[in-house]
Scaffold this motif. Structure first.
Motif, mmCIF file in Angstrom:
data_model
loop_
_atom_site.group_PDB
_atom_site.id
_atom_site.type_symbol
_atom_site.label_atom_id
_atom_site.label_comp_id
_atom_site.label_asym_id
_atom_site.label_seq_id
_atom_site.Cartn_x
_atom_site.Cartn_y
_atom_site.Cartn_z
ATOM 1 N N TYR A 267 0.840 -1.202 0.000
ATOM 2 C CA TYR A 267 0.000 0.000 0.000
ATOM 3 C C TYR A 267 0.874 1.250 0.000
ATOM 4 C CZ TYR A 267 -3.285 3.520 1.736
ATOM 5 O OH TYR A 267 -4.051 4.654 1.905
ATOM 6 N N SER A 268 0.729 2.069 -1.008
ATOM 7 C CA SER A 268 1.423 3.355 -1.131
ATOM 8 C C SER A 268 2.941 3.223 -1.184
ATOM 9 C CB SER A 268 1.024 4.279 0.029
ATOM 10 O OG SER A 268 1.304 5.627 -0.269
ATOM 11 N N ALA A 269 3.454 2.042 -1.441
ATOM 12 C CA ALA A 269 4.906 1.847 -1.481
ATOM 13 C C ALA A 269 5.536 2.693 -2.587
ATOM 14 C CB ALA A 269 5.225 0.376 -1.704
ATOM 15 N N GLY A 270 6.603 3.393 -2.241
ATOM 16 C CA GLY A 270 7.314 4.215 -3.206
ATOM 17 C C GLY A 270 6.507 5.352 -3.778
ATOM 18 N N SER A 271 5.479 5.771 -3.060
ATOM 19 C CA SER A 271 4.575 6.771 -3.631
ATOM 20 C C SER A 271 5.210 8.151 -3.755
ATOM 21 C CB SER A 271 3.292 6.868 -2.801
ATOM 22 O OG SER A 271 3.586 7.252 -1.464
ATOM 23 N N SER A 272 6.337 8.399 -3.041
ATOM 24 C CA SER A 272 6.979 9.714 -3.138
ATOM 25 C C SER A 272 8.076 9.749 -4.192
ATOM 26 C CB SER A 272 7.585 10.103 -1.775
ATOM 27 O OG SER A 272 8.690 9.267 -1.471
ATOM 28 N N GLN A 273 8.383 8.625 -4.780
ATOM 29 C CA GLN A 273 9.497 8.560 -5.721
ATOM 30 C C GLN A 273 9.176 9.302 -7.013
ATOM 31 O OE1 GLN A 273 12.452 7.174 -4.597
ATOM 32 N NE2 GLN A 273 11.177 7.170 -2.766
ATOM 33 N N ASN A 274 10.088 10.216 -7.349
ATOM 34 C CA ASN A 274 9.925 11.033 -8.547
ATOM 35 C C ASN A 274 11.301 11.122 -9.215
ATOM 36 O OD1 ASN A 274 9.437 12.898 -10.508
ATOM 37 N ND2 ASN A 274 8.786 14.537 -9.146
ATOM 38 N N ALA A 275 11.379 10.825 -10.474
ATOM 39 C CA ALA A 275 12.658 10.804 -11.181
ATOM 40 C C ALA A 275 13.642 9.877 -10.478
ATOM 41 C CB ALA A 275 13.233 12.216 -11.308
ATOM 42 N N ALA A 276 13.136 8.749 -10.028
ATOM 43 C CA ALA A 276 13.958 7.782 -9.303
ATOM 44 C C ALA A 276 14.162 6.529 -10.136
ATOM 45 C CB ALA A 276 13.283 7.438 -7.978
ATOM 46 N N TYR A 277 15.249 5.813 -9.845
ATOM 47 C CA TYR A 277 15.511 4.615 -10.619
ATOM 48 C C TYR A 277 16.177 3.543 -9.749
ATOM 49 C CZ TYR A 277 20.184 6.753 -10.919
ATOM 50 O OH TYR A 277 21.392 7.339 -10.630
ATOM 51 N N GLN A 278 15.955 2.305 -10.113
ATOM 52 C CA GLN A 278 16.569 1.127 -9.505
ATOM 53 C C GLN A 278 16.358 1.081 -7.990
ATOM 54 O OE1 GLN A 278 20.648 1.089 -10.876
ATOM 55 N NE2 GLN A 278 20.020 0.955 -13.024
ATOM 56 N N ASN A 279 15.117 1.319 -7.564
ATOM 57 C CA ASN A 279 14.752 1.224 -6.156
ATOM 58 C C ASN A 279 13.895 -0.005 -5.898
ATOM 59 O OD1 ASN A 279 15.740 3.879 -4.986
ATOM 60 N ND2 ASN A 279 14.463 4.629 -6.684
ATOM 61 N N THR A 280 13.957 -0.492 -4.660
ATOM 62 C CA THR A 280 13.079 -1.561 -4.222
ATOM 63 C C THR A 280 12.393 -1.103 -2.935
ATOM 64 O OG1 THR A 280 14.487 -3.275 -5.169
ATOM 65 C CG2 THR A 280 12.897 -3.966 -3.500
ATOM 66 N N LYS A 281 11.074 -1.001 -2.954
ATOM 67 C CA LYS A 281 10.297 -0.544 -1.802
ATOM 68 C C LYS A 281 9.214 -1.586 -1.527
ATOM 69 C CE LYS A 281 12.545 3.379 -2.309
ATOM 70 N NZ LYS A 281 13.613 3.806 -1.386
ATOM 71 N N ILE A 282 9.324 -2.241 -0.384
ATOM 72 C CA ILE A 282 8.414 -3.324 -0.059
ATOM 73 C C ILE A 282 7.799 -3.104 1.322
ATOM 74 C CG2 ILE A 282 8.163 -5.810 0.278
ATOM 75 C CD1 ILE A 282 10.484 -6.219 -1.626
ATOM 76 N N GLY A 283 6.471 -3.105 1.358
ATOM 77 C CA GLY A 283 5.766 -2.976 2.614
ATOM 78 C C GLY A 283 4.896 -1.738 2.647
ATOM 79 N N TYR A 284 4.044 -1.663 3.660
ATOM 80 C CA TYR A 284 3.115 -0.547 3.821
ATOM 81 C C TYR A 284 3.862 0.787 3.853
ATOM 82 C CZ TYR A 284 -0.271 2.577 6.032
ATOM 83 O OH TYR A 284 -1.100 3.631 6.322
ATOM 84 N N GLN A 294 18.561 3.738 -6.463
ATOM 85 C CA GLN A 294 19.409 2.587 -6.129
ATOM 86 C C GLN A 294 19.386 2.293 -4.623
ATOM 87 O OE1 GLN A 294 23.068 4.040 -8.030
ATOM 88 N NE2 GLN A 294 22.716 2.550 -9.671
ATOM 89 N N SER A 295 18.172 2.333 -4.061
ATOM 90 C CA SER A 295 18.017 2.099 -2.627
ATOM 91 C C SER A 295 16.970 1.011 -2.381
ATOM 92 C CB SER A 295 17.603 3.385 -1.905
ATOM 93 O OG SER A 295 16.286 3.756 -2.287
ATOM 94 N N THR A 296 16.993 0.480 -1.156
ATOM 95 C CA THR A 296 16.032 -0.541 -0.743
ATOM 96 C C THR A 296 15.395 -0.125 0.562
ATOM 97 O OG1 THR A 296 17.296 -2.300 -1.810
ATOM 98 C CG2 THR A 296 15.710 -2.956 -0.104
ATOM 99 N N SER A 297 14.057 -0.190 0.613
ATOM 100 C CA SER A 297 13.322 0.155 1.841
ATOM 101 C C SER A 297 12.305 -0.937 2.131
ATOM 102 C CB SER A 297 12.598 1.489 1.693
ATOM 103 O OG SER A 297 13.512 2.534 1.420
ATOM 104 N N MET A 298 12.206 -1.295 3.400
ATOM 105 C CA MET A 298 11.229 -2.280 3.844
ATOM 106 C C MET A 298 10.299 -1.621 4.841
ATOM 107 S SD MET A 298 12.333 -4.970 2.174
ATOM 108 C CE MET A 298 11.537 -6.381 2.971
ATOM 109 N N GLY A 299 8.985 -1.795 4.626
ATOM 110 C CA GLY A 299 8.017 -1.171 5.526
ATOM 111 C C GLY A 299 7.719 -2.051 6.724
#
Length: 299
Positions: A267-284, A294-299
């Motif tokens: 839900y809403s994962a990575g919703s703020s990403q703008n002009a971003a690349y190669q990211n992994t966003k997993i979780g609420y 080029q970052s990884t975030s876990m909710g």
């Protein structure tokens, strides 16, 4: 009581029954080849086999080789003239009006498949469905104006009002839902399911958009997968992104190298990403603060 053995309208010999108005053919019951026609200028020849027409000028030029056709409605299949149109069903004003040589096509609705001259196994149901299609095959359009701009594209399926409306030469697209992929023009291998899904996608290919308003304003380069309501709604210029979950990657914009290869699940994962690349966003709400690459975030 009337004795129908002697009181009837018809013939008493082995000849077809012909109707005329002002000296012009207006119907027939053909007992030899099984043709039936009724309507002013409806098909006159008894050379076809098993063809039926009903309405003004319906199948009016059916001739040898135009077999097993059904034309119902004014000007339906009016141009078929012995070029080998067979096993077609046209119901509605001007449906398949220009058909010359095609097989196993079905058109239901006013001006459905009106410009088709050559083509096989197309299904068009709804007013203006596949209106400009010609020399194409294996398309299915169900809904008013669905696939209405298609010219030569193949193997497309559009179910819903204006679905794949603007597609002209794209192949292997599937759109289910009102105005789904309505502005896609030349892209191929796209799949859309849901109201307004992929509505702004124009020339991209290999996109999967499933959910209400998903990719609705997207004009990306293709190869994106978006699943969930309002996912990647404003995605612009990116590719190779995967977003699963309500409003995930909802703000992603940028160019080919600034909005690509992102993965957001939740839900809403990575919703703020703008002009971003190669990211992994997993979780609420993962990755909803700030913009990164080029970052990884876990909710």
């Amino acid at each position: 009581n009337t004795d129908d053995a002697v009181n009837y309208v018809g013939t008493s010999d082995d000849h077809r029954l012909i109707f005329k108005v002002n000296g012009q053919a207006s119907g027939q019951i053909d007992n030899t080849n099984g043709n039936t026609a009724f309507g002013f200028l409806s098909h006159r020849s008894n050379k076809p086999i098993g063809s039926s027409s009903f309405g003004y000028s319906a199948g009016q030029n059916f001739d040898l080789g135009d077999d097993y056709n059904t034309a119902i409605g004014g000007n339906s299949m009016a141009s078929a003239a012995g070029y080998g149109a067979t096993n077609n069903t046209a119901i509605g004003f001007s449906s398949m009006g220009l058909m010359l040589n095609g097989t196993y096509n079905t058109a239901l609705g006013s001006s459905s498949l009106p410009g088709m001259t050559f083509g096989n196994e197309n299904i068009a149901i709804g007013h203006d469905a596949m209106r400009y299609a010609d020399n194409t095959s294996y398309n299915t359009a169900v809904g008013g104006a669905s696939l209405s701009e298609l010219t030569t594209g193949l193997n497309n399926t559009a179910l819903g009002y204006c679905s794949l409306r603007s597609n002209t030469i794209g192949n292997h697209n599937t759109a289910v839902g009102n105005i789904t992929f309505a502005n896609l023009t030349t892209g191929s291998n796209n799949t859309g399911l849901g109201y307004n899904a992929g509505n702004a996608v124009d020339t991209a290919s290999d996109i999967t958009a499933i959910g209400y308003n998903t990719l609705k304003l997207s004009t990306d380069y293709g190869s994106d997968t978006a699943v969930g309501s309002s996912v990647m709604t404003v995605a612009t210029g990116g590719s190779l992104n995967v977003a699963v979950g309500y409003a995930s990657l909802n703000s992603l914009t940028g160019g080919l190298f600034l909005a690509n290869s992102n993965t957001a699940i939740g839900y809403s994962a990575g919703s703020s990403q703008n002009a971003a690349y190669q990211n992994t966003k997993i979780g609420y709400a993962a990755g909803t603060s700030g913009v990164s690459s080029q970052s990884t975030s876990m909710g």
